[in-house]
Scaffold this motif. Structure first.
Motif, PDB file in Angstrom:
ATOM      1  N   ALA A   1      73.757  52.051  34.673  1.00 22.21           N
ATOM      2  CA  ALA A   1      73.750  50.593  34.739  1.00 22.21           C
ATOM      3  C   ALA A   1      72.452  50.125  35.396  1.00 22.21           C
ATOM      4  N   VAL A   2      71.982  48.950  35.004  1.00 22.70           N
ATOM      5  CA  VAL A   2      70.719  48.446  35.534  1.00 22.70           C
ATOM      6  C   VAL A   2      70.657  46.937  35.377  1.00 22.70           C
ATOM      7  N   TRP A   3      69.940  46.276  36.275  1.00 17.38           N
ATOM      8  CA  TRP A   3      69.643  44.858  36.122  1.00 17.38           C
ATOM      9  C   TRP A   3      68.349  44.727  35.327  1.00 17.38           C
ATOM     10  N   GLU A   4      68.380  43.946  34.283  1.00 19.96           N
ATOM     11  CA  GLU A   4      67.182  43.692  33.486  1.00 19.96           C
ATOM     12  C   GLU A   4      66.679  42.291  33.843  1.00 19.96           C
ATOM     13  N   VAL A   5      65.482  42.220  34.390  1.00 18.32           N
ATOM     14  CA  VAL A   5      64.930  40.954  34.870  1.00 18.32           C
ATOM     15  C   VAL A   5      63.682  40.596  34.068  1.00 18.32           C
ATOM     16  N   GLU A   6      63.687  39.409  33.500  1.00 22.90           N
ATOM     17  CA  GLU A   6      62.538  38.952  32.719  1.00 22.90           C
ATOM     18  C   GLU A   6      61.768  37.902  33.507  1.00 22.90           C
ATOM     19  N   THR A   7      60.435  37.999  33.448  1.00 20.63           N
ATOM     20  CA  THR A   7      59.585  37.042  34.145  1.00 20.63           C
ATOM     21  C   THR A   7      58.511  36.522  33.193  1.00 20.63           C
ATOM     22  N   VAL A   8      57.888  35.425  33.582  1.00 23.05           N
ATOM     23  CA  VAL A   8      56.735  34.907  32.847  1.00 23.05           C
ATOM     24  C   VAL A   8      55.657  34.584  33.880  1.00 23.05           C
ATOM     25  N   THR A   9      54.428  34.999  33.603  1.00 23.71           N
ATOM     26  CA  THR A   9      53.316  34.756  34.514  1.00 23.71           C
ATOM     27  C   THR A   9      52.538  33.523  34.083  1.00 23.71           C
ATOM     28  N   ARG A  10      51.610  33.101  34.925  1.00 22.59           N
ATOM     29  CA  ARG A  10      50.904  31.846  34.665  1.00 22.59           C
ATOM     30  C   ARG A  10      50.091  31.859  33.382  1.00 22.59           C
ATOM     31  N   ASP A  11      49.690  33.053  32.937  1.00 24.72           N
ATOM     32  CA  ASP A  11      48.922  33.139  31.701  1.00 24.72           C
ATOM     33  C   ASP A  11      49.809  33.115  30.464  1.00 24.72           C
ATOM     34  N   GLY A  12      51.120  32.922  30.670  1.00 23.51           N
ATOM     35  CA  GLY A  12      52.047  32.829  29.546  1.00 23.51           C
ATOM     36  C   GLY A  12      52.628  34.151  29.095  1.00 23.51           C
ATOM     37  N   ARG A  13      52.253  35.234  29.740  1.00 22.09           N
ATOM     38  CA  ARG A  13      52.769  36.546  29.341  1.00 22.09           C
ATOM     39  C   ARG A  13      54.172  36.771  29.899  1.00 22.09           C
TER      40      ARG A  13
END
Length: 235
Positions: A187-199
């Motif tokens: 089991a794992v937590w999947e965390v999505e992020t977005v950086t200032r450059d839009g990536r």
């Protein structure tokens, strides 16, 4: 209002001899240009290229189109961790997923909570204040297997959705979603992020140690045992 104007380009060959000027060849070319100009707008080459400039402005500095998640992240005033805490205050239980979304033009956090009452709860929270705007209970009894699987995977874990969001930390961008992957093998937590450059980036957080690793680049949803830069919790 569309206006039409003509630019005249004249090329002339001039011979100067004995103080007399004689034009021997003159060519005039008329170029028609159509622009969308409002009343009183200057009619110039810059004005004619304005529509192209406006289109290019929708992209990032390197030509990439700004992602929808980047736009949402810029408008949200609360973070995923705050929203997850607010969700369990409203419905005691465990947040299994929280995601920044848009609902009828407003930014919201959508949360799934496995309640202590044994039911799945869906909550919509204001992304500006984390106030609960709407909640409902999933009455579909076919989801019982999923509840049992989630409970089994969560058993013994010490890291919740809010903890996972904090573990990833602001250095890696703005968290836009946290999702519990209840793979029986790991089991794992999947965390999505977005950086200032839009990536957009995806990280995996261990639900027992809060250790953070980057998801495999080729497939974020592939085997969670993939190599990553394990560096533990930041916050």
């Amino acid at each position: 209002m569309k206006r039409r104007f003509v630019l005249a380009a004249t090329a002339a060959t001039v011979l100067i001899a004995g103080g007399a000027t004689t034009a021997v060849a003159v060519t005039t070319t008329a170029v028609a240009v159509t622009t969308d100009a409002g009343p009183g707008s200057p009619q110039s080459g810059a004005q004619a290229s304005a529509p192209l400039a406006a289109t290019a402005g929708a992209d990032g500095a390197d030509g990439r189109e700004e992602s929808g998640d980047a736009q949402k992240a810029a408008g949200a005033k609360t973070g995923a961790a705050q929203a997850a805490v607010a969700a369990v205050r409203a419905v005691p239980g465990t947040v299994t997923e929280i995601e920044l979304d848009e609902d009828r033009g407003a930014l919201v956090w959508e949360a799934d909570v496995l309640g202590r009452d044994g039911a799945w709860h869906g909550l919509t929270l204001d992304a500006l204040t984390t106030r609960v705007l709407h909640s409902h209970v999933d009455r579909d009894t076919s989801g019982a297997h999923g509840q049992d699987r989630a409970r089994a995977a969560l058993r013994g874990t010490t890291v919740g959705a809010a903890d996972a969001a904090r573990a990833v930390g602001q250095r890696r961008g703005t968290v836009t979603s946290v999702d519990f992957e209840d793979d029986p093998a790991k089991a794992v937590w999947e965390v999505e992020t977005v950086t200032r450059d839009g990536r957009e980036h995806t990280y995996l957080v261990d639900p027992r140690t809060a250790a953070v690793s980057a998801a495999p680049a080729d497939d974020d949803h592939a085997d969670h045992d993939g190599a990553g830069d394990h560096d533990g919790a930041d916050d």
